[in-house]
Write an enzyme that holds these catalytic residues in place. Sequence first.
Site, short mmCIF file in Angstrom:
data_model
loop_
_atom_site.label_atom_id
_atom_site.label_comp_id
_atom_site.label_asym_id
_atom_site.label_seq_id
_atom_site.Cartn_x
_atom_site.Cartn_y
_atom_site.Cartn_z
N GLY A 53 2.67 -8.86 5.79
CA GLY A 53 2.49 -7.82 6.73
C GLY A 53 2.26 -8.19 8.01
N GLY A 54 1.03 -8.28 8.45
CA GLY A 54 0.37 -8.37 9.62
C GLY A 54 0.98 -9.80 10.30
N GLY A 68 -3.45 -5.51 4.51
CA GLY A 68 -4.11 -5.40 5.81
C GLY A 68 -5.47 -5.18 5.98
N GLU A 74 0.85 -6.77 -4.92
CA GLU A 74 0.15 -6.79 -3.82
C GLU A 74 -1.24 -5.92 -4.13
OE1 GLU A 74 2.46 -7.09 -0.20
OE2 GLU A 74 2.80 -5.04 -0.82
N HIS A 88 6.23 0.22 -2.10
CA HIS A 88 5.27 -0.46 -1.29
C HIS A 88 3.80 0.46 -1.40
CE1 HIS A 88 2.73 -1.62 1.80
NE2 HIS A 88 3.14 -2.86 1.73
N SER A 119 -2.99 -9.86 3.04
CA SER A 119 -3.65 -10.70 4.03
C SER A 119 -3.15 -12.08 3.78
CB SER A 119 -5.09 -10.24 3.87
OG SER A 119 -5.55 -9.12 4.33
N ASN A 145 7.46 -7.80 6.26
CA ASN A 145 7.31 -6.50 6.23
C ASN A 145 6.72 -6.18 7.56
OD1 ASN A 145 7.25 -3.82 5.93
ND2 ASN A 145 5.45 -3.91 4.23
N TRP A 146 7.64 -5.88 8.62
CA TRP A 146 7.31 -5.56 10.05
C TRP A 146 6.74 -3.86 9.85
CZ3 TRP A 146 12.23 -7.24 12.85
CH2 TRP A 146 12.37 -8.53 12.86
N LYS A 147 6.61 -3.22 8.70
CA LYS A 147 6.37 -1.84 8.82
C LYS A 147 6.95 -1.12 9.94
CE LYS A 147 2.45 -3.45 5.93
NZ LYS A 147 1.29 -3.06 5.52
N GLU A 172 2.00 1.66 0.46
CA GLU A 172 1.90 2.75 1.57
C GLU A 172 2.76 3.91 1.18
OE1 GLU A 172 2.29 0.16 4.75
OE2 GLU A 172 0.39 -0.95 4.45
C1 PEP Z 1 1.92 -5.50 2.99
O1 PEP Z 1 1.92 -4.41 3.55
O2 PEP Z 1 2.78 -5.64 2.10
C2 PEP Z 1 1.10 -6.78 3.35
C3 PEP Z 1 1.00 -7.76 2.53
O3 PEP Z 1 0.61 -6.66 4.63
P1 PEP Z 1 -0.72 -7.67 5.05
O4 PEP Z 1 0.11 -8.91 4.94
O5 PEP Z 1 -0.98 -7.25 6.35
O6 PEP Z 1 -2.15 -7.72 4.18
#
Ligand code: PEP
Length: 250
Positions: free
Chosen positions: A233-234, A173, A167, A95, A212, A9-11, A97
């Site tokens: 994500g990251g 994040g 999640e 998600h 994470s 997920n590049w956001k 967010e």
């Molecule tokens: C996400 O935003 O779905 C996510 C899992 O982010 P991260 O891996 O950065 O925690």
Amino acid sequence: MRQNMIAGNWKMNGTSDSVKTLIEGVVSGLSADQKCDVVVGAPYVYIPAVVAATASSVVKVAAQDVSEQDKGAFTGEVSAEMLKDVGCEYVIIGHSERRSLYGETDQDSAQKYMAAQRHGLTPIFCIGELLEERENGTTEAVCARQLDAVIEAAGIASLANAVIAYEPVWAIGTGKVASPAQAQEVHAFIRNKLAQLDTAIAEKVQILYGGSMNPGNVADLIAQPDIDGGLIGGASLNAEDFLALCQAAG
Ligand code: PEP
């Protein structure tokens, strides 16, 4: 036997140049006998470029959101039909967010899930508890409520064409990953809940962990019996890290 999935997920990150570098790095680094499903969730405007760059690879493309409407006067929205038209196959729905920053309710997410499926997109449906919900012991109730919104709206059979991502919001994040045991407990709860309605669906549906996940913790997480990969994500913004996750997942 369920196949693992690694979904990035590049956001809201990237430029034309950095997206090109990232996706070319992922495509060229994947091994020819890649066993897990690989998906990248690109910002809307870069989807056509990412679809083109992944055309001769196993990588599938996801959007990060979709309108619940099919078409019409909805300024700024993007429909599932449009996403399908430009080559998307998956869409991330619900998600945390979207829920926390844009006020998306369980019912909104369910409507988007149905719009995605109406046009042949596979939803990656996100659920998960806030830190205070974990601390007050309502993790399972929250996940059940979020899942029930979709089951009530679209039916249990709809999960034959969907992916679930658990999640925990406190792990997204933050660098604070759920322990493999904590994650497995919730994944098993989700699968058992689905099994009460349809054992075949429960057995088949991929349930990803998100929060994470990185090359250092992926192995212990996906070794759990009910964790079928990750929503990342990251670590998905770095081709080397993303490839390490794909390799760990098969
Ligand atoms: C996400 O935003 O779905 C996510 C899992 O982010 P991260 O891996 O950065 O925690």
